[in-house]
Structures are given as structure tokens and as C-alpha cells.
Design an enzyme around this catalytic site. Structure first.
Site, PDB file in Angstrom:
ATOM      1  N   GLY A 291       0.589  -1.125  -0.064  1.00 28.49           N
ATOM      2  CA  GLY A 291      -0.049  -0.003  -0.056  1.00 28.49           C
ATOM      3  C   GLY A 291       0.624   1.121   0.068  1.00 28.49           C
ATOM      4  N   ARG A 333      -0.251  10.635  11.763  1.00 32.60           N
ATOM      5  CA  ARG A 333       0.719   9.852  11.940  1.00 32.60           C
ATOM      6  C   ARG A 333       1.791  10.336  12.716  1.00 32.60           C
ATOM      7  NH1 ARG A 333       3.885   8.016   8.444  1.00 32.60           N
ATOM      8  NH2 ARG A 333       3.811   5.771   9.167  1.00 32.60           N
ATOM      9  N   TYR A 337       2.347   7.568  15.716  1.00 31.36           N
ATOM     10  CA  TYR A 337       3.358   6.767  15.635  1.00 31.36           C
ATOM     11  C   TYR A 337       4.615   7.483  15.813  1.00 31.36           C
ATOM     12  CZ  TYR A 337      -0.314   4.438  12.862  1.00 31.36           C
ATOM     13  OH  TYR A 337      -1.704   4.108  12.296  1.00 31.36           O
ATOM     14  N   CYS A 364      -6.896  22.134  18.548  1.00 33.39           N
ATOM     15  CA  CYS A 364      -6.835  22.561  19.974  1.00 33.39           C
ATOM     16  C   CYS A 364      -5.999  21.351  20.787  1.00 33.39           C
ATOM     17  CB  CYS A 364      -8.184  22.783  20.335  1.00 33.39           C
ATOM     18  SG  CYS A 364      -8.831  24.471  19.757  1.00 33.39           S
ATOM     19  N   GLU A 365      -5.017  21.195  20.826  1.00 36.78           N
ATOM     20  CA  GLU A 365      -4.390  19.867  21.210  1.00 36.78           C
ATOM     21  C   GLU A 365      -2.711  20.071  21.116  1.00 36.78           C
ATOM     22  OE1 GLU A 365      -5.028  15.746  21.748  1.00 36.78           O
ATOM     23  OE2 GLU A 365      -6.476  17.165  20.883  1.00 36.78           O
ATOM     24  N   TYR A 394      -1.711   6.531   4.173  1.00 31.84           N
ATOM     25  CA  TYR A 394      -2.440   6.704   5.575  1.00 31.84           C
ATOM     26  C   TYR A 394      -2.514   8.196   6.033  1.00 31.84           C
ATOM     27  CZ  TYR A 394      -1.296   1.992   5.189  1.00 31.84           C
ATOM     28  OH  TYR A 394      -1.252   0.588   4.945  1.00 31.84           O
TER      29      TYR A 394
HETATM   30  N1  LLP Z   1      -2.098  -6.127   3.994  1.00 27.21           N
HETATM   31  C1  LLP Z   1      -2.482  -6.048   5.153  1.00 27.21           C
HETATM   32  C2  LLP Z   1      -3.653  -7.136   5.415  1.00 27.21           C
HETATM   33  C3  LLP Z   1      -2.533  -4.896   6.001  1.00 27.21           C
HETATM   34  O1  LLP Z   1      -3.166  -5.078   7.147  1.00 27.21           O
HETATM   35  C4  LLP Z   1      -1.612  -3.907   5.466  1.00 27.21           C
HETATM   36  C5  LLP Z   1      -1.742  -2.733   6.314  1.00 27.21           C
HETATM   37  C6  LLP Z   1      -1.201  -3.719   4.375  1.00 27.21           C
HETATM   38  C7  LLP Z   1      -1.276  -5.016   3.286  1.00 27.21           C
HETATM   39  C8  LLP Z   1      -0.549  -2.598   3.693  1.00 27.21           C
HETATM   40  O2  LLP Z   1       0.655  -2.462   4.074  1.00 27.21           O
HETATM   41  P1  LLP Z   1       1.649  -1.327   3.506  1.00 27.21           P
HETATM   42  O3  LLP Z   1       2.313  -1.920   2.675  1.00 27.21           O
HETATM   43  O4  LLP Z   1       0.909  -0.015   3.305  1.00 27.21           O
HETATM   44  O5  LLP Z   1       2.586  -0.912   4.802  1.00 27.21           O
HETATM   45  N2  LLP Z   1      -1.750   3.456   9.633  1.00 27.21           N
HETATM   46  C9  LLP Z   1      -0.375   2.782   9.727  1.00 27.21           C
HETATM   47  C10 LLP Z   1      -0.230   1.542   8.753  1.00 27.21           C
HETATM   48  C11 LLP Z   1      -1.549   0.498   9.152  1.00 27.21           C
HETATM   49  C12 LLP Z   1      -1.239  -0.512   8.222  1.00 27.21           C
HETATM   50  C13 LLP Z   1      -2.323  -1.464   8.491  1.00 27.21           C
HETATM   51  N3  LLP Z   1      -2.290  -2.760   7.599  1.00 27.21           N
HETATM   52  C14 LLP Z   1       0.650   3.870   9.041  1.00 27.21           C
HETATM   53  O6  LLP Z   1       0.178   5.000   9.053  1.00 27.21           O
HETATM   54  O7  LLP Z   1       1.739   3.598   9.268  1.00 27.21           O
END
Ligand code: LLP
Length: 435
Positions: A291, A333, A337, A364-365, A394
Site C-alpha cells: 500500500g 501519523r 506513531y 486545540c491540542e 495513511y
Molecule cells: N495487507 C494487510 C493485510 C494490511 O493489514 C496492510 C496494512 C497492508 C497490506 C498494507 O501495508 P503497507 O504496504 O501499506 O505498509 N496506519 C499505519 C499503517 C497501518 C497498516 C495497516 N495494514 C501507518 O500510517 O503507518
């Protein structure tokens, strides 16, 4: 960090359009997306998978959660890769974009009966099952609809991936999947085999996100393949599919590394091949779900500076607080994180001396901090534009309406032209929900 068509000269521009003109036409804050860069990255993952795995290459499923809208779903269809969705909402966008259901994979650790039924009725190729309860739910839904549904089992291979705790997903104490070590994975296999309305195709693991070294992916492949061998030994037939998830890391800061498609896929392929030889297995079809690595670098966020304040610290040093017209509602983010970003002055160049600054939002944070400490030109003034790169993944997808701030638009730029692909939310949109 920046997408391919961004240039930083006297002012920042993308595909020849200046930041000033983008701000004039579309307002700020705005996500500016490089369409050609998105397409190139998606193709690079697809090609790397095909080149490394040859005949056993499966599908690149773009992880919609990183960012999706109907237009991007159309690009995904056009590029010819698949898509991973994890809710009814993401499924609706994928279908609205015309993606063939045979290229859609459904995820989620708590899919509702209605989401499951919607997916099966639509003809979604694979459902990735996450719990014993869900095995019964999917089996029943498929039986009711009169289909045999292809499923994968999501497994947790027990890996502490090197990333932030909140985005690691394959250690034991986690809500996702079936643990291999505790025997839950085997129980789930037996449970799926009890249902004629389910066809078990293989195993899935997603070990976490923003991972920069290949070793965790290799261990994941090794553990899943050992289970494929155990399955073959027990049932005298081999499952044909393996999905090794997403999680490939990208650059956020100058000097950061990223995991390139070629390096990642070569490492994965050699691990898969070696482990299949070890267990005397045929190579399964291997799929992946990037992703962030596809969409992350394709966008930057354009903000306007609203206020500037100098604060004297206990040490006697000065800290400059620069407030932009967005913040944690368009980029959660850093708060969630401790993610780090950089920013540049986007509407002009400056030779002024650099000064220690903190980039903050308008919420406001106290924790509404986009960049905790950055050296920025001391002549940055109200009305200047700032751009933060690598906000495609994200960012907009996790945006909120905190403080009733309308969410920013997404502007796609291609071939010297800019167009809105997600319009700016308005106060009327927000009020429209209130009864
Ligand atoms: N496949 C599954 C089953 C997943 O749960 C995820 C991400 C992906 C693929 C894609 O992962 P990527 O290639 O994008 O790293 N919000 C967080 C990341 C949460 C990811 C959740 N699952 C952030 O902003 O870092």
C-alpha cells in the site's frame, strides 16, 4: 521522498505546475498527487513480482487502506493489478472504480455478516479469514448464496518486525490472524475443511508496516511454507497460494532508505524457492499487498502558514512555532506513531539563515505537532506555502473532522494538468450529517 515529477527550483512545482498556482486554484491544505508516479510504482511492484517469481507470480493487490478513491480505483483497474480491501466501504469504492471482483481480496479482523455477503455476492475472488467465528460466518453466507468461496487463512508467524509497535502485526499478542506456534493455525485449517462451501487456497501473513529490511519477510515465508508442507503431509495435497502481505518501507526524511521492489521481490523469491526445495513442495502462486510503497511517495501536502510565534524555552533558547492551516486532522501519523516528516518552503526560495522551528497544526491540542524540530528559513512569513512530502499513505485515508475541520481535497496532477479527484469537504457536508 518526493514523487518523480516534483521539481524544487525557485519554487516547488509538479509536472510544471507551481505550488503557488495549485494553492490559488485549489486552496490549502490540499493533497497533491502525482498520477504518473502512482502508475509507475504500481507497475514496478507488478514487474518485480513477475520477474522474480516467473510462472509462480501471483497478484499484486494494492492495499486500499493506504489511500483509495474512485479515480485511483480506475487507475488500479487500468494498470491491471488487484486490490485488497478490508471493509464494505473500501469494497464499494473498488467496485465503483470498475475493478473486476476477481481482482479483489477481502480482509478484516471483524467483517460483518453484511460485508461478507456483499463480497460473496459481488464475486470477490478471495476472502482472507481471520478468526474461527468468521470461518462459520463465511461458510454460512456462501452456502446461503449458493457459492463455493475461495479463502486464505491469515496466519501470525510470530515475528517481531522492526517497526513501530502499533504497526507491527505478526507477533503473538496481536488481534490479527491465527498463531502458527500455538496450534490455532492448524485448528483453523481443520475448521475450514469441514465446510463444503469453502475452498481453502492457502495462507496469508502481513507482518507489519514500514519495514525496511527483508529478513522478517524471509522468516515469514519460511514459516508459512513449513505449514504448507505439514498440510501436504497430512492431507496429501498441496495448497496453491501464498500471500505475503505488504509493509515495504519508504523514505520519509532526507537520507532515509526504502525497500525497492526489485530488492524486496528478489529476497522473497529466493526465500520461497529455498524453502520449497527444502520441503519438496511445488512453488505456490505468491501474491503481495503493498500500500504505502505504491502511494506514499506519490503525494505531498500543501499548507499555508497562518501564524508564527517565538517561544523562549527554559534553557533560554528560542523555538519558533509555525502554524499551518491543517494538522492532525490530515496527518495523524506523527501523533499516533511518532512518525517523522520533513517540510520545505514551496512558493519561493530563501537564503535566510535557518532557525529551529516546530511545525504545528490548527487543532486545540498540544500534541498537534507535524514536525517536532526542523530547521526552516527564518524569513518564513504568514501566507508562505509549505509542502510535506510522502504523505500519500495513511494521510488522507486516516484524516478526521476533529474540531469540525473539513478534510482536504486530493488533486491529481498529470502531464501538466491538475484536476480534483476527491473534492474538499465543506461545512455543509459536515452539517449535512446532523439531524
Ligand atoms: N495487507 C494487510 C493485510 C494490511 O493489514 C496492510 C496494512 C497492508 C497490506 C498494507 O501495508 P503497507 O504496504 O501499506 O505498509 N496506519 C499505519 C499503517 C497501518 C497498516 C495497516 N495494514 C501507518 O500510517 O503507518
Amino acid at each position: 521522498m518526493w514523487s518523480a515529477n516534483v521539481a524544487q527550483g525557485k519554487e516547488l512545482s509538479i509536472s510544471g505546475i507551481s505550488a503557488t498556482n495549485l494553492a490559488k486554484e485549489f486552496g490549502t491544505p490540499a493533497f497533491i498527487m502525482d498520477e504518473a508516479d502512482f502508475r509507475a510504482r504500481a507497475k514496478a511492484w507488478d514487474e518485480a513480482l513477475k520477474n522474480s517469481f516467473g510462472a509462480s507470480a501471483g497478484t499484486v493487490y494494492y492495499a486500499a487502506k493506504a489511500f483509495i478513491c474512485t479515480e485511483v480505483a480506475r487507475w488500479v483497474k487500468d494498470i491491471g493489478i488487484g486490490i485488497d480491501v478490508c471493509t464494505g466501504g473500501e469494497l464499494a469504492v473498488a467496485l465503483a472504480g470498475g475493478i473486476n471482483p476477481t481482482m479483489i481480496q477481502l480482509h478484516g479482523n471483524n467483517k460483518s455478516v453484511s460485508e461478507i455477503e456483499k463480497a460473496i455476492k459481488a464475486g470477490v475472488e478471495t476472502i482472507v479469514i481471520d478468526s474461527l467465528i468468521e470461518i462459520e460466518r463465511v461458510a454460512l453466507a456462501a452456502k446461503k448464496i449458493g457459492k463455493v468461496q475461495r479463502v486464505l487463512l491469515r496466519l501470525t508467524p510470530g515475528i517481531e518486525a522492526h517497526t513501530h509497535e502499533s504497526i507491527a502485526t505478526a507477533h503473538e499478542d496481536v488481534k490479527f490472524g491465527f498463531s502458527i506456534a500455538s496450534g490455532m493455525a492448524w485448528k483453523s485449517i481443520e475448521a475450514v475443511r469441514n465446510h463444503e462451501s469453502l475452498e481453502l487456497r492457502g495462507f496469508h501473513a502481513h507482518i507489519g508496516s514500514q519495514i525496511l529490511d527483508t529478513s522478517s519477510f524471509e522468516i515469514s515465508a519460511q514459516r508459512l511454507i513449513a505449514l504448507l508442507a505439514k498440510y501436504r503431509d497430512a492431507f496429501n495435497s498441496q495448497l496453491p497460494e501464498l500471500d505475503l502481505g505488504g509493509g515495504y518501507g519508504i523514505h520519509y526524511l532526507p537520507g532515509d532508505e526504502e525497500l525497492s521492489p526489485v530488492v524486496a521481490m528478489a529476497a522473497l523469491a529466493s526465500a520461497v524457492k529455498a524453502n520449497c526445495i527444502l520441503h519438496n513442495l511445488d512453488l505456490p502462486r505468491v501474491s503481495i499487498e503493498p500500500g504505502r510503497a505504491i502511494v506514499g511517495p506519490t503525494m505531498f501536502t500543501l499548507y499555508e502558514v497562518g501564524t508564527i510565534k517565538d517561544v523562549t524555552l527554559e534553557s533560554g533558547d528560542n523555538r519558533r512555532y509555525i502554524s499551518i492551516d491543517g494538522g492532525m486532522s490530515d496527518n495523524i501519523r506523527p501523533a499516533l506513531y511518532e512518525a517523522e516528516y520533513t517540510a520545505v518552503l514551496a512558493n519561493r526560495a530563501s537564503n535566510a539563515e535557518l532557525i529551529s522551528s516546530r511545525l504545528v497544526g490548527k487543532h486545540c491540542e498540544t500534541g498537534d505537532i507535524l514536525i517536532r524540530d526542523i530547521a526552516l528559513a527564518s524569513d518564513i512569513a504568514v501566507g508562505d506555502l509549505l509542502a510535506t512530502p510522502a504523505t500519500g499513505a495513511y494521510g488522507r485515508s486516516m484524516a478526521s473532522n476533529y474540531n469540525h475541520v473539513p478534510r482536504p481535497p486530493v488533486i491529481a496532477v498529470n502531464d501538466g494538468k491538475a484536476r480534483v479527484i476527491v473534492r474538499r469537504e465543506t461545512e455543509a457536508d459536515l452539517l449535512g450529517l446532523d439531524i
